[in-house]
Design a protein around this motif. Structure first.
Motif, PDB file in Angstrom:
ATOM      1  N   VAL A 191      57.253 -83.641  41.103  1.00 52.74           N
ATOM      2  CA  VAL A 191      58.177 -82.713  40.447  1.00 52.74           C
ATOM      3  C   VAL A 191      59.508 -83.406  40.216  1.00 52.74           C
ATOM      4  CG1 VAL A 191      59.321 -80.476  40.573  1.00 52.74           C
ATOM      5  CG2 VAL A 191      57.066 -80.776  41.627  1.00 52.74           C
ATOM      6  N   THR A 192      60.027 -83.298  38.993  1.00 49.47           N
ATOM      7  CA  THR A 192      61.339 -83.849  38.686  1.00 49.47           C
ATOM      8  C   THR A 192      62.068 -82.891  37.746  1.00 49.47           C
ATOM      9  OG1 THR A 192      62.527 -85.839  37.965  1.00 49.47           O
ATOM     10  CG2 THR A 192      60.542 -85.247  36.719  1.00 49.47           C
ATOM     11  N   THR A 193      63.235 -83.315  37.267  1.00 50.63           N
ATOM     12  CA  THR A 193      64.039 -82.495  36.361  1.00 50.63           C
ATOM     13  C   THR A 193      64.522 -83.365  35.203  1.00 50.63           C
ATOM     14  OG1 THR A 193      66.065 -82.966  37.608  1.00 50.63           O
ATOM     15  CG2 THR A 193      64.828 -80.984  38.214  1.00 50.63           C
ATOM     16  N   PRO A 194      64.886 -82.760  34.077  1.00 48.59           N
ATOM     17  CA  PRO A 194      65.359 -83.557  32.937  1.00 48.59           C
ATOM     18  C   PRO A 194      66.828 -83.933  33.013  1.00 48.59           C
ATOM     19  CG  PRO A 194      65.262 -81.265  32.328  1.00 48.59           C
ATOM     20  CD  PRO A 194      64.721 -81.352  33.737  1.00 48.59           C
ATOM     21  N   GLY A 220      46.073 -90.015  35.535  1.00 51.07           N
ATOM     22  CA  GLY A 220      44.737 -89.459  35.685  1.00 51.07           C
ATOM     23  C   GLY A 220      44.787 -88.113  36.367  1.00 51.07           C
ATOM     24  N   ASP A 221      43.621 -87.547  36.648  1.00 48.84           N
ATOM     25  CA  ASP A 221      43.536 -86.168  37.118  1.00 48.84           C
ATOM     26  C   ASP A 221      44.055 -85.945  38.536  1.00 48.84           C
ATOM     27  OD1 ASP A 221      42.467 -85.436  34.708  1.00 48.84           O
ATOM     28  OD2 ASP A 221      40.387 -85.321  35.416  1.00 48.84           O
ATOM     29  N   ALA A 222      44.165 -86.992  39.335  1.00 52.63           N
ATOM     30  CA  ALA A 222      44.492 -86.809  40.750  1.00 52.63           C
ATOM     31  C   ALA A 222      45.929 -86.366  40.978  1.00 52.63           C
ATOM     32  CB  ALA A 222      44.215 -88.096  41.527  1.00 52.63           C
ATOM     33  N   VAL A 223      46.866 -86.778  40.101  1.00 52.04           N
ATOM     34  CA  VAL A 223      48.286 -86.496  40.298  1.00 52.04           C
ATOM     35  C   VAL A 223      48.814 -85.703  39.114  1.00 52.04           C
ATOM     36  CG1 VAL A 223      50.567 -87.456  40.771  1.00 52.04           C
ATOM     37  CG2 VAL A 223      48.518 -88.676  41.553  1.00 52.04           C
ATOM     38  N   CYS A 224      49.406 -84.543  39.404  1.00 48.12           N
ATOM     39  CA  CYS A 224      49.957 -83.672  38.362  1.00 48.12           C
ATOM     40  C   CYS A 224      51.474 -83.793  38.338  1.00 48.12           C
ATOM     41  CB  CYS A 224      49.548 -82.223  38.641  1.00 48.12           C
ATOM     42  SG  CYS A 224      50.152 -81.023  37.436  1.00 48.12           S
ATOM     43  N   HIS A 225      52.025 -84.194  37.188  1.00 54.62           N
ATOM     44  CA  HIS A 225      53.464 -84.334  37.018  1.00 54.62           C
ATOM     45  C   HIS A 225      54.021 -83.077  36.349  1.00 54.62           C
ATOM     46  CE1 HIS A 225      53.936 -88.971  37.290  1.00 54.62           C
ATOM     47  NE2 HIS A 225      52.759 -88.631  37.816  1.00 54.62           N
ATOM     48  N   ASN A 226      55.132 -82.570  36.886  1.00 55.17           N
ATOM     49  CA  ASN A 226      55.779 -81.403  36.288  1.00 55.17           C
ATOM     50  C   ASN A 226      57.288 -81.600  36.216  1.00 55.17           C
ATOM     51  OD1 ASN A 226      53.276 -79.776  37.884  1.00 55.17           O
ATOM     52  ND2 ASN A 226      53.703 -79.148  35.783  1.00 55.17           N
ATOM     53  N   VAL A 227      57.890 -81.009  35.183  1.00 54.57           N
ATOM     54  CA  VAL A 227      59.337 -81.056  34.991  1.00 54.57           C
ATOM     55  C   VAL A 227      59.877 -79.632  35.083  1.00 54.57           C
ATOM     56  CG1 VAL A 227      61.212 -81.671  33.412  1.00 54.57           C
ATOM     57  CG2 VAL A 227      59.143 -83.087  33.514  1.00 54.57           C
ATOM     58  N   THR A 286      60.943 -65.916  37.484  1.00 50.39           N
ATOM     59  CA  THR A 286      61.799 -64.789  37.144  1.00 50.39           C
ATOM     60  C   THR A 286      63.173 -65.350  36.839  1.00 50.39           C
ATOM     61  OG1 THR A 286      60.604 -63.321  38.651  1.00 50.39           O
ATOM     62  CG2 THR A 286      62.779 -62.601  37.926  1.00 50.39           C
ATOM     63  N   GLY A 287      63.713 -65.038  35.683  1.00 44.78           N
ATOM     64  CA  GLY A 287      65.020 -65.555  35.324  1.00 44.78           C
ATOM     65  C   GLY A 287      64.933 -66.924  34.668  1.00 44.78           C
ATOM     66  N   PRO A 288      66.101 -67.562  34.447  1.00 42.52           N
ATOM     67  CA  PRO A 288      66.156 -68.797  33.651  1.00 42.52           C
ATOM     68  C   PRO A 288      65.758 -70.049  34.437  1.00 42.52           C
ATOM     69  CG  PRO A 288      68.349 -68.185  34.361  1.00 42.52           C
ATOM     70  CD  PRO A 288      67.449 -67.088  34.825  1.00 42.52           C
ATOM     71  N   LEU A 289      64.471 -70.166  34.706  1.00 44.70           N
ATOM     72  CA  LEU A 289      63.929 -71.331  35.393  1.00 44.70           C
ATOM     73  C   LEU A 289      62.491 -71.491  34.929  1.00 44.70           C
ATOM     74  CD1 LEU A 289      64.960 -73.377  37.471  1.00 44.70           C
ATOM     75  CD2 LEU A 289      64.090 -71.895  39.283  1.00 44.70           C
ATOM     76  N   ARG A 290      62.127 -72.670  34.446  1.00 40.41           N
ATOM     77  CA  ARG A 290      60.829 -72.860  33.810  1.00 40.41           C
ATOM     78  C   ARG A 290      60.165 -74.146  34.282  1.00 40.41           C
ATOM     79  NH1 ARG A 290      62.521 -68.600  32.430  1.00 40.41           N
ATOM     80  NH2 ARG A 290      62.457 -67.567  30.380  1.00 40.41           N
ATOM     81  N   VAL A 291      58.838 -74.219  34.108  1.00 38.16           N
ATOM     82  CA  VAL A 291      58.061 -75.431  34.331  1.00 38.16           C
ATOM     83  C   VAL A 291      57.477 -75.861  32.995  1.00 38.16           C
ATOM     84  CG1 VAL A 291      56.088 -76.477  35.504  1.00 38.16           C
ATOM     85  CG2 VAL A 291      57.474 -74.766  36.690  1.00 38.16           C
ATOM     86  N   ALA A 319      48.486 -77.175  38.602  1.00 40.75           N
ATOM     87  CA  ALA A 319      49.685 -76.455  39.009  1.00 40.75           C
ATOM     88  C   ALA A 319      49.686 -75.056  38.403  1.00 40.75           C
ATOM     89  CB  ALA A 319      50.934 -77.207  38.578  1.00 40.75           C
ATOM     90  N   ARG A 320      49.782 -74.054  39.247  1.00 40.24           N
ATOM     91  CA  ARG A 320      49.995 -72.669  38.803  1.00 40.24           C
ATOM     92  C   ARG A 320      51.438 -72.311  39.093  1.00 40.24           C
ATOM     93  NH1 ARG A 320      45.270 -72.145  36.035  1.00 40.24           N
ATOM     94  NH2 ARG A 320      43.471 -72.573  37.366  1.00 40.24           N
TER      95      ARG A 320
END
Length: 276
Positions: free
Chosen positions: A73-76, A38-45, A25-30, A20-21
């Protein structure tokens, strides 16, 4: 003072790993990419440090994926739309999947606080071989804290161009919609789960997916306010109404797990952030 935050994410496969690249801009982050499967699926919050939107605020999120990339992709925490003095608070999410890419869009709920003027837009575009699982949960007010949604409105726009379009305006003062038998019937959480294919699914694949969802619904406490259907040959939709978020989220998670196994032969890998 209002603000406009932007976030762009792009999933690609590099050396047999989904990467994931992202830029913002502004208050939003990964947060850091995680690989519990494993390597096939990338999880991001995705993290929004202010914790909510007020009138005049805008969140713009763009997610793309190509090749055989698979992102989750999910959120906390919840997205909160707070009271507004007149200007709308807007969240826009655009997802574009190409080639054989897959994306799971699983944010926690949106909460429409009393007197908010909120808009929540989601658009998903898929190439012929791409597939998507995503959900949307919306809570109106905070019934458990005796803070009802008695003023304001919430505009919901969900679109898969050429495949699906829904646009609804929920106004707190509209008692027939909020409390009527043909509307929310007094429930204060509405939720949807979608499986979308970039091309027509075989009948057997669709029917098996429907049956799995119906089995989960039949044994769930929300069985009388939930249903699942295929509005067309590319899409499967589960709907549920509930008094609170938690039982609706539980039903969606169970069906998501069943569909993940059926459509992609992947066991459920529940994001750790949901347990914190």
């Amino acid at each position: 003072m209002s603000w406009h935050a932007q976030l762009g994410m792009d999933y690609q496969v590099e050396a047999a790993r989904t990467v994931a690249r992202h830029r913002h801009t502004g208050p939003l982050r990964v947060l850091q990419s995680l690989y519990p499967e494993g390597d096939a699926v990338c999880h991001n919050v995705l993290v929004h440090p202010p914790g909510g939107l007020v009138g005049g605020d805008t969140l713009d999120i763009s997610v793309t994926a190509s090749g055989a990339a698979h992102g989750l992709v999910t959120t906390p925490g919840a997205t909160r739309f707070y009271r507004s003095r007149g200007e709308p608070a807007v969240q826009r999410t655009r997802i574009t999947l190409q080639d054989k890419a897959r994306l799971e869009w699983l944010p926690l709920e949106a909460i429409a606080y009393n007197a908010c003027q909120a808009e929540n837009h989601l658009s998903v575009s898929l190439g012929p071989e791409a597939e998507f699982i995503g959900w949307d949960l919306t809570a109106f007010g905070l019934p458990g804290a005796d803070l009802p949604f008695s003023e304001g409105h919430f505009l919901q726009h969900i679109e898969v161009p050429g495949v699906w379009l829904e646009r609804g305006l929920l106004q707190a003062h509209d008692s027939r919609l909020m409390d009527g038998a043909l509307g929310l019937a007094g429930q204060r959480c509405m939720a949807s789960l979608f499986f979308v294919s970039g091309s027509k699914m075989a009948r057997e694949r669709r029917e098996a997916g429907l049956e799995l969802a119906r089995q989960v619904i039949a044994s769930h406490p929300l069985q009388h306010t939930a249903g699942v259907t295929c509005p067309n040959e590319q899409m499967m939709v589960l709907r549920v109404l509930a008094p609170l978020v938690e039982p609706a989220a539980d039903l969606l998670r169970q069906v998501w797990q069943a569909w993940r196994q059926h459509f992609w032969q992947l066991s459920a890998s529940v994001p750790r952030i949901w347990s914190t």
